[in-house]
Scaffold this motif. Structure first.
Motif, short mmCIF file in Angstrom:
data_model
loop_
_atom_site.label_atom_id
_atom_site.label_comp_id
_atom_site.label_asym_id
_atom_site.label_seq_id
_atom_site.Cartn_x
_atom_site.Cartn_y
_atom_site.Cartn_z
N THR A 3 -1.06 -0.94 -7.20
CA THR A 3 -0.86 -1.73 -5.99
C THR A 3 -1.82 -2.92 -5.92
O THR A 3 -1.59 -3.85 -5.15
CB THR A 3 -1.03 -0.87 -4.73
OG1 THR A 3 -2.33 -0.26 -4.73
CG2 THR A 3 0.03 0.23 -4.69
N ASP A 27 0.83 -1.20 0.00
CA ASP A 27 0.00 0.00 0.00
C ASP A 27 0.87 1.25 0.00
O ASP A 27 1.93 1.29 0.63
CB ASP A 27 -0.91 0.03 1.23
CG ASP A 27 -2.03 -0.99 1.15
OD1 ASP A 27 -2.30 -1.48 0.04
OD2 ASP A 27 -2.63 -1.28 2.20
N ALA A 28 0.40 2.27 -0.70
CA ALA A 28 1.09 3.55 -0.74
C ALA A 28 0.49 4.49 0.31
O ALA A 28 -0.60 4.26 0.82
CB ALA A 28 0.98 4.17 -2.12
N ALA A 29 1.22 5.56 0.61
CA ALA A 29 0.73 6.54 1.59
C ALA A 29 -0.57 7.17 1.13
O ALA A 29 -1.49 7.39 1.92
CB ALA A 29 1.79 7.60 1.83
N THR A 30 -0.66 7.48 -0.17
CA THR A 30 -1.87 8.05 -0.74
C THR A 30 -2.27 7.24 -1.95
O THR A 30 -1.50 7.13 -2.91
CB THR A 30 -1.66 9.52 -1.16
OG1 THR A 30 -1.18 10.27 -0.04
CG2 THR A 30 -2.97 10.14 -1.63
N GLN A 31 -3.45 6.65 -1.91
CA GLN A 31 -3.91 5.79 -3.00
C GLN A 31 -5.21 6.32 -3.59
O GLN A 31 -5.96 7.04 -2.95
CB GLN A 31 -4.12 4.36 -2.52
CG GLN A 31 -2.85 3.68 -2.04
CD GLN A 31 -3.03 2.18 -1.83
OE1 GLN A 31 -2.16 1.40 -2.16
NE2 GLN A 31 -4.16 1.78 -1.26
N ASP A 75 -0.89 4.05 -6.56
CA ASP A 75 -0.18 5.08 -5.81
C ASP A 75 -0.36 6.41 -6.53
O ASP A 75 0.03 6.54 -7.70
CB ASP A 75 1.30 4.69 -5.71
CG ASP A 75 2.14 5.68 -4.92
OD1 ASP A 75 1.70 6.83 -4.72
OD2 ASP A 75 3.25 5.30 -4.52
N GLU A 106 1.12 9.26 -6.13
CA GLU A 106 2.36 9.97 -6.43
C GLU A 106 3.11 9.36 -7.61
O GLU A 106 3.55 10.06 -8.52
CB GLU A 106 3.26 10.00 -5.20
CG GLU A 106 4.55 10.79 -5.41
CD GLU A 106 5.37 10.92 -4.14
OE1 GLU A 106 6.57 11.21 -4.25
OE2 GLU A 106 4.81 10.72 -3.05
#
Length: 215
Positions: free
Chosen positions: A46, A22-26, A39, A41
């Motif tokens: 993912t 998982d990314a910080a902001t999805q 992701d 960014e």
């Protein structure tokens, strides 16, 4: 990495797949019956959620929890991705994620009074794993959940940091592996080296008898 799971009772006819941590902001995008999670960014995918999954691949009726997809099933999912306008493809990941490892080194964590930094020999090399079990020692054969494993409770194993030290997997207890009659206490499971050689895939069925009690 390809982790797949299915639980019709809880989620309906939806196959969940994970291909990266998982990314910080999805965010997500939906095309037809497929949702891509990515992701924000980097744009890296993912995971994908396949709705009406039983129309794409067969054999889901009896499945619950993690699914190990074969080549034919992955081909069918990739065809569905292509038909719905997605350019990326899933890649079969047939390598075992639960393996027998050997603790070659165990040292105290420099910033913790209970963690240990270990070097574990596994089937395809060595892994650095930070472990909090009080009974871990050099010379043990243990069960390793490698990056990309799904634990019996649904937890996914990804690379991480514990108190600033990189960790690439998990040294497992019998309780975490949900073996029958496993001791409900802290501590990793130490294996008999003759029965569980280093580098072999951990056999859950074989291990099911380890904590049997006599009638």
């Amino acid at each position: 990495m390809l982790i797949a799971s299915y639980n019709k009772e809880q989620l309906g006819d939806v196959l969940l797949t994970v291909v990266a941590p998982d990314a910080a902001t999805q965010s997500c995008e939906k095309k037809g019956d497929i949702v891509r999670i990515f992701d924000v960014e980097s744009g890296q995918t993912t995971g994908y959620n396949f709705f009406n999954a039983s129309k794409i691949i067969s054999g889901l009726e009896t499945k619950k929890g993690q699914i190990f997809l074969d080549n034919g099933q992955v081909d069918a999912l990739n065809e569905a991705l292509k038909e719905n306008g997605f350019s990326s493809e899933l890649v079969v990941d047939a390598k075992p994620k639960f393996v027998v490892g050997y603790v070659e080194k165990s040292e105290e964590h420099p910033d913790s009074d209970h963690l240990h930094v270990t070097s574990i020999k596994v089937d395809d090399g060595h892994l650095q794993i930070v472990c909090g079990a009080p009974n871990i020692e050099q010379g043990q054969n243990v069960v390793i959940a490698k990056v990309g494993a799904m634990m019996p409770d649904g937890t996914l194993i990804f690379p991480g940091k514990l108190r600033g030290i990189d960790s690439f997997g998990m040294v497992c207890s019998a309780r975490e592996l949900q073996l029958p009659n496993a001791p409900q206490k802290r501590g990793i499971m130490v294996l008999n080296a003759d029965d569980y050689p280093v580098g072999s895939a951990f056999d859950f069925d074989k291990a099911a008898h380890l904590f049997q009690t006599e009638a």
